[in-house]
Design a protein around this motif. Structure first.
Motif, PDB file in Angstrom:
ATOM      1  N   SER A  43       0.857  -1.185   0.000  1.00 40.77           N
ATOM      2  CA  SER A  43       0.000   0.000   0.000  1.00 40.77           C
ATOM      3  C   SER A  43       0.891   1.232   0.000  1.00 40.77           C
ATOM      4  O   SER A  43       2.103   1.144   0.234  1.00 40.77           O
ATOM      5  CB  SER A  43      -0.919   0.027   1.228  1.00 40.77           C
ATOM      6  OG  SER A  43      -0.168   0.037   2.430  1.00 40.77           O
ATOM      7  N   CYS A  44       0.283   2.374  -0.280  1.00 47.38           N
ATOM      8  CA  CYS A  44       1.030   3.621  -0.258  1.00 47.38           C
ATOM      9  C   CYS A  44       0.129   4.746   0.255  1.00 47.38           C
ATOM     10  O   CYS A  44      -1.096   4.620   0.271  1.00 47.38           O
ATOM     11  CB  CYS A  44       1.598   3.965  -1.631  1.00 47.38           C
ATOM     12  SG  CYS A  44       0.371   4.108  -2.940  1.00 47.38           S
ATOM     13  N   ARG A  45       0.752   5.849   0.655  1.00 49.35           N
ATOM     14  CA  ARG A  45      -0.012   6.983   1.159  1.00 49.35           C
ATOM     15  C   ARG A  45       0.779   8.265   0.936  1.00 49.35           C
ATOM     16  O   ARG A  45       1.952   8.355   1.317  1.00 49.35           O
ATOM     17  CB  ARG A  45      -0.307   6.820   2.653  1.00 49.35           C
ATOM     18  CG  ARG A  45      -1.158   7.919   3.283  1.00 49.35           C
ATOM     19  CD  ARG A  45      -2.588   7.884   2.750  1.00 49.35           C
ATOM     20  NE  ARG A  45      -3.416   8.910   3.351  1.00 49.35           N
ATOM     21  CZ  ARG A  45      -4.307   8.694   4.337  1.00 49.35           C
ATOM     22  NH1 ARG A  45      -4.455   7.471   4.822  1.00 49.35           N
ATOM     23  NH2 ARG A  45      -5.042   9.661   4.805  1.00 49.35           N
ATOM     24  N   VAL A  46       0.162   9.243   0.294  1.00 45.57           N
ATOM     25  CA  VAL A  46       0.758  10.566   0.163  1.00 45.57           C
ATOM     26  C   VAL A  46       0.611  11.285   1.500  1.00 45.57           C
ATOM     27  O   VAL A  46      -0.455  11.245   2.121  1.00 45.57           O
ATOM     28  CB  VAL A  46       0.084  11.383  -0.955  1.00 45.57           C
ATOM     29  CG1 VAL A  46       0.810  12.717  -1.143  1.00 45.57           C
ATOM     30  CG2 VAL A  46       0.054  10.607  -2.260  1.00 45.57           C
ATOM     31  N   SER A  47       1.673  11.918   1.964  1.00 44.88           N
ATOM     32  CA  SER A  47       1.604  12.653   3.222  1.00 44.88           C
ATOM     33  C   SER A  47       0.612  13.807   3.109  1.00 44.88           C
ATOM     34  O   SER A  47       0.320  14.292   2.016  1.00 44.88           O
ATOM     35  CB  SER A  47       2.980  13.183   3.612  1.00 44.88           C
ATOM     36  OG  SER A  47       3.455  14.104   2.633  1.00 44.88           O
ATOM     37  N   ASP A  48       0.095  14.244   4.235  1.00 44.06           N
ATOM     38  CA  ASP A  48      -0.919  15.293   4.227  1.00 44.06           C
ATOM     39  C   ASP A  48      -0.397  16.621   3.691  1.00 44.06           C
ATOM     40  O   ASP A  48      -1.187  17.465   3.262  1.00 44.06           O
ATOM     41  CB  ASP A  48      -1.485  15.486   5.638  1.00 44.06           C
ATOM     42  CG  ASP A  48      -2.381  14.336   6.061  1.00 44.06           C
ATOM     43  OD1 ASP A  48      -2.787  13.549   5.178  1.00 44.06           O
ATOM     44  OD2 ASP A  48      -2.685  14.225   7.265  1.00 44.06           O
TER      45      ASP A  48
END
Length: 354
Positions: free
Chosen positions: A132-137
């Motif tokens: 999975s991946c997530r762009v920082s806020d």
């Protein structure tokens, strides 16, 4: 005590089940609550505030780079300019026009060691395992759970502008899948790794622009990361098999624990309705369906305040709290997303907002 749910909004959202039954929800901590829905080879972004205000249609859509790949946890930048897809052999950033912004190659999540690839990037190898991946806020970095060419797993921090690796952390995991949750402080990121019957691993880390600092919470844990408090007051986990809910400080220390009501099991569908209230669901038991339901708990003590009752009868599916005093349920029969708030009922009389 019974707590009556008050219907605030209802909208049609085909495919919206993944919003309440999964982790297709982003942006709560950066001012844009969004549903990321997959279908037809695309990732669509739905702004929930606009949706409930009557503005139909997705606000953005991104073509999936690997049409045959249906797994992985994907993410969208805060400004909606690009999406980051977690693929079987790469993490790829894609612009709104379908162009590749950058790609970070990694090993194959396919479970067969040494299996050949045809050279066709669209080839999907056997197996359901994924990262999975997530762009920082703040939109500056991308966190990604990947597998290396050495068949070991890593947690990497990538530059969101060009996909350059800034840091990596080796992981002692054999994932079936994973998901990320960002902390509202904009610095910390949580990673929950599911390994099937082998349990759950939970990690927290921070990136200060130069150094990656991480801590492993798995010596005494086998818990699913469910939600993070909107006011920085810890995070919520569910025991692997639903035996209890637990509120933790960021260092992992347990602050409060709640066992299920009526000898049921907690589902992973739970989280912070607001700063003071948690909503949690109990699993529908085949032998005793009355054990299934939604419950409101105190966000500090995890004391159960009462069971939620709905105007049209019990709702036993998953819930998605929005952090503003409301939560979502989804009616799969009609494709309708419902938004609720709560009022306590004491001896049949409305009292104060829950």
């Amino acid at each position: 005590m019974s707590i009556t749910a008050q219907l605030r909004d209802s909208v049609r959202l085909p495919g919206g089940e993944s919003l309440v039954n999964g982790f297709a929800f982003e942006g709560r901590h950066c001012g844009a609550r969004r549903a990321l829905l997959r279908g037809g080879g695309r990732l669509e972004v739905w702004d929930l505030d606009r949706l409930f205000a009557g503005e139909a249609g997705a606000v953005a859509g991104f073509a999936a780079p690997w049409p045959g790949w249906e797994h992985g946890g994907h993410s969208v930048s805060p400004d909606g300019a690009f999406a980051v897809f977690s693929g079987q052999r790469a993490v790829r950033a894609v612009g709104v026009g379908g162009e590749t912004v950058w790609e970070y190659r990694h090993g194959c999540w396919g479970p067969e060691l040494g299996h050949p690839h045809s050279g066709d990037e669209q080839e999907v190898c056997r197996g359901l395992e994924h990262g999975s991946c997530r762009v920082s806020d703040d939109g500056r970095v991308v966190w990604a759970h990947v597998i290396g060419d050495d068949c070991l797993e890593y947690w990497v921090v990538l530059d969101a502008a060009d996909g350059r690796e800034l840091a990596r952390l080796p992981l002692d995991s054999a994932a079936a899948g994973s998901h990320h949750l960002s902390h509202p402080d904009g610095i910390h990121m949580g990673l929950s790794i599911g390994m099937g019957q082998d349990g759950i691993l939970l990690h927290w880390a921070r990136w200060d622009g130069e150094r990656l600092t991480a801590w492993d919470l798995n010596e005494t844990m086998d818990r699913i990361l469910a939600d993070v408090h909107p006011g920085h007051r810890g995070y919520l986990t569910v025991e692997h098999y639903g035996a209890d809910l637990r509120l933790h400080a960021l260092d992992g220390d347990a602050l409060a624990t709640a066992v299920p009501v009526a000898e049921a099991y907690w589902d992973y569908g739970c989280g912070f309705v607001g700063a003071d209230t948690i909503i949690a669901s109990t699993v529908d038991g085949a032998e005793d369906p009355d054990r299934a339901g939604h419950w409101l708990l105190d966000a500090r003590s995890l004391e159960v305040r009462g069971q939620v009752t709905y105007p049209d009868g019990p709702a036993t599916g998953c819930v998605r709290p929005l952090g503003d005093g409301t939560w979502l349920t989804y009616d799969g029969r009609t494709g309708t997303l419902h938004r609720w708030s709560a009022h306590r009922v004491v001896i049949g009389r409305p009292d104060s907002p829950a």
